[in-house]
Design a protein around this motif. Structure first.
Motif, PDB file in Angstrom:
ATOM      1  N   ALA A   1       3.559   0.638   1.129  1.00  0.00           N
ATOM      2  CA  ALA A   1       4.574  -0.262   0.574  1.00  0.00           C
ATOM      3  C   ALA A   1       4.815  -0.005  -0.899  1.00  0.00           C
ATOM      4  O   ALA A   1       5.941  -0.163  -1.390  1.00  0.00           O
ATOM      5  N   GLU A   2       3.802   0.429  -1.615  1.00  0.00           N
ATOM      6  CA  GLU A   2       3.957   0.653  -3.054  1.00  0.00           C
ATOM      7  C   GLU A   2       4.921   1.796  -3.372  1.00  0.00           C
ATOM      8  O   GLU A   2       5.379   1.921  -4.508  1.00  0.00           O
ATOM      9  N   ASP A   3       5.269   2.619  -2.381  1.00  0.00           N
ATOM     10  CA  ASP A   3       6.275   3.655  -2.602  1.00  0.00           C
ATOM     11  C   ASP A   3       7.678   3.046  -2.709  1.00  0.00           C
ATOM     12  O   ASP A   3       8.570   3.642  -3.304  1.00  0.00           O
ATOM     13  N   LEU A   4       7.860   1.865  -2.123  1.00  0.00           N
ATOM     14  CA  LEU A   4       9.168   1.227  -2.076  1.00  0.00           C
ATOM     15  C   LEU A   4       9.240  -0.094  -2.831  1.00  0.00           C
ATOM     16  O   LEU A   4      10.324  -0.580  -3.139  1.00  0.00           O
ATOM     17  N   LEU A   5       8.072  -0.676  -3.111  1.00  0.00           N
ATOM     18  CA  LEU A   5       8.023  -2.007  -3.709  1.00  0.00           C
ATOM     19  C   LEU A   5       7.149  -2.015  -4.961  1.00  0.00           C
ATOM     20  O   LEU A   5       6.215  -1.234  -5.078  1.00  0.00           O
ATOM     21  N   ASP A   6       7.473  -2.927  -5.870  1.00  0.00           N
ATOM     22  CA  ASP A   6       6.576  -3.209  -6.990  1.00  0.00           C
ATOM     23  C   ASP A   6       5.676  -4.355  -6.544  1.00  0.00           C
ATOM     24  O   ASP A   6       6.163  -5.450  -6.234  1.00  0.00           O
ATOM     25  N   ILE A   7       4.383  -4.092  -6.479  1.00  0.00           N
ATOM     26  CA  ILE A   7       3.413  -5.077  -6.003  1.00  0.00           C
ATOM     27  C   ILE A   7       2.467  -5.411  -7.145  1.00  0.00           C
ATOM     28  O   ILE A   7       1.765  -4.536  -7.667  1.00  0.00           O
ATOM     29  N   GLU A   8       2.463  -6.659  -7.537  1.00  0.00           N
ATOM     30  CA  GLU A   8       1.597  -7.126  -8.620  1.00  0.00           C
ATOM     31  C   GLU A   8       0.422  -7.883  -8.007  1.00  0.00           C
ATOM     32  O   GLU A   8       0.616  -8.740  -7.139  1.00  0.00           O
ATOM     33  N   LEU A   9      -0.757  -7.571  -8.469  1.00  0.00           N
ATOM     34  CA  LEU A   9      -1.960  -8.239  -7.984  1.00  0.00           C
ATOM     35  C   LEU A   9      -2.508  -9.133  -9.075  1.00  0.00           C
ATOM     36  O   LEU A   9      -2.876  -8.673 -10.153  1.00  0.00           O
ATOM     37  N   ASP A  10      -2.482 -10.440  -8.816  1.00  0.00           N
ATOM     38  CA  ASP A  10      -3.126 -11.435  -9.672  1.00  0.00           C
ATOM     39  C   ASP A  10      -4.208 -12.045  -8.783  1.00  0.00           C
ATOM     40  O   ASP A  10      -3.990 -13.068  -8.150  1.00  0.00           O
ATOM     41  N   PHE A  11      -5.327 -11.309  -8.708  1.00  0.00           N
ATOM     42  CA  PHE A  11      -6.352 -11.558  -7.696  1.00  0.00           C
ATOM     43  C   PHE A  11      -6.616 -13.041  -7.484  1.00  0.00           C
ATOM     44  O   PHE A  11      -6.770 -13.773  -8.447  1.00  0.00           O
ATOM     45  N   PRO A  12      -6.580 -13.497  -6.255  1.00  0.00           N
ATOM     46  CA  PRO A  12      -6.435 -12.760  -5.005  1.00  0.00           C
ATOM     47  C   PRO A  12      -4.992 -12.696  -4.489  1.00  0.00           C
ATOM     48  O   PRO A  12      -4.756 -12.209  -3.395  1.00  0.00           O
ATOM     49  N   LYS A  13      -4.048 -13.167  -5.274  1.00  0.00           N
ATOM     50  CA  LYS A  13      -2.667 -13.233  -4.785  1.00  0.00           C
ATOM     51  C   LYS A  13      -1.859 -12.000  -5.195  1.00  0.00           C
ATOM     52  O   LYS A  13      -2.145 -11.358  -6.187  1.00  0.00           O
ATOM     53  N   GLN A  14      -0.828 -11.726  -4.394  1.00  0.00           N
ATOM     54  CA  GLN A  14       0.100 -10.646  -4.684  1.00  0.00           C
ATOM     55  C   GLN A  14       1.517 -11.210  -4.797  1.00  0.00           C
ATOM     56  O   GLN A  14       1.854 -12.178  -4.124  1.00  0.00           O
ATOM     57  N   THR A  15       2.310 -10.595  -5.648  1.00  0.00           N
ATOM     58  CA  THR A  15       3.742 -10.870  -5.677  1.00  0.00           C
ATOM     59  C   THR A  15       4.444  -9.528  -5.492  1.00  0.00           C
ATOM     60  O   THR A  15       3.938  -8.479  -5.909  1.00  0.00           O
ATOM     61  N   VAL A  16       5.613  -9.574  -4.894  1.00  0.00           N
ATOM     62  CA  VAL A  16       6.292  -8.339  -4.537  1.00  0.00           C
ATOM     63  C   VAL A  16       7.782  -8.432  -4.854  1.00  0.00           C
ATOM     64  O   VAL A  16       8.394  -9.490  -4.676  1.00  0.00           O
ATOM     65  N   THR A  17       8.317  -7.335  -5.354  1.00  0.00           N
ATOM     66  CA  THR A  17       9.753  -7.198  -5.581  1.00  0.00           C
ATOM     67  C   THR A  17      10.154  -5.773  -5.178  1.00  0.00           C
ATOM     68  O   THR A  17       9.319  -4.862  -5.236  1.00  0.00           O
TER      69      THR A  17
END
Length: 172
Positions: A66-82
């Protein structure tokens, strides 16, 4: 130690089936079996050339980084995606091949990288929303899956390739 070649055989079958189907549609194509950085197949017709990426499935779903297509931010333990704001080649055509028990059971799903990004984003975001922003098993995972159901609208979409090559489209 014996190497497991199943993954390579599955990929080779998918690429060969796409090349054959392109030929049936009047398009000359050749497979590069992973030797090009962004494409598996080069297709050409009447002086126009097109790169294609092939992904082959022996089941009803497959995994995607997914990281090839999305920006994934990890604020452990949660993720946000755009969605990534700038894909390297949003118009790159992906052909997903679902292998069947025989040649009559093979299905092709044809879409652009931008359309693939939208599918992966929707699925990834829905999964996170359903799980309060957390990946239940591996909090740091950035993989996603894509299923045949998510690709259904793109089944047999050979007109996308024909359009890009300036060929007449099927009249149905």
């Amino acid at each position: 130690m014996v190497k497991d070649y199943k993954r390579y055989r599955v990929a080779q079958m998918g690429e060969s089936l796409v090349v054959a189907e392109l030929g049936r549609n009047g398009i000359v194509a050749t497979s590069f079996s992973g030797n090009l950085p962004e494409a598996d197949i080069v297709a050409t017709c009447d002086g126009k050339t097109l790169l294609l990426q092939v992904k082959t499935m022996s089941g009803t779903s497959t995994h995607v980084k997914a990281e090839d297509l999305l920006d994934i931010e990890l604020d452990f333990p949660k993720q946000t995606v755009t969605p990534k704001p700038a894909l390297g080649n949003p118009d790159l055509i992906f052909v997903y091949v679902q292998l069947g028990d025989n040649l009559a059971g093979v299905k092709f799903y044809i879409l652009t990288q931008l359309q693939l990004q939208e599918i992966i984003f929707d699925g990834y975001k829905n999964y996170l929303d359903k799980n309060d922003g957390e990946r239940p098993r591996n909090k740091e995972s950035k993989h996603a899956s894509i299923s045949i159901d998510q690709l259904a609208n793109f089944e047999g979409n050979w007109d996308l390739i024909k359009e890009r090559l300036g060929m007449p489209l099927d009249q149905t």
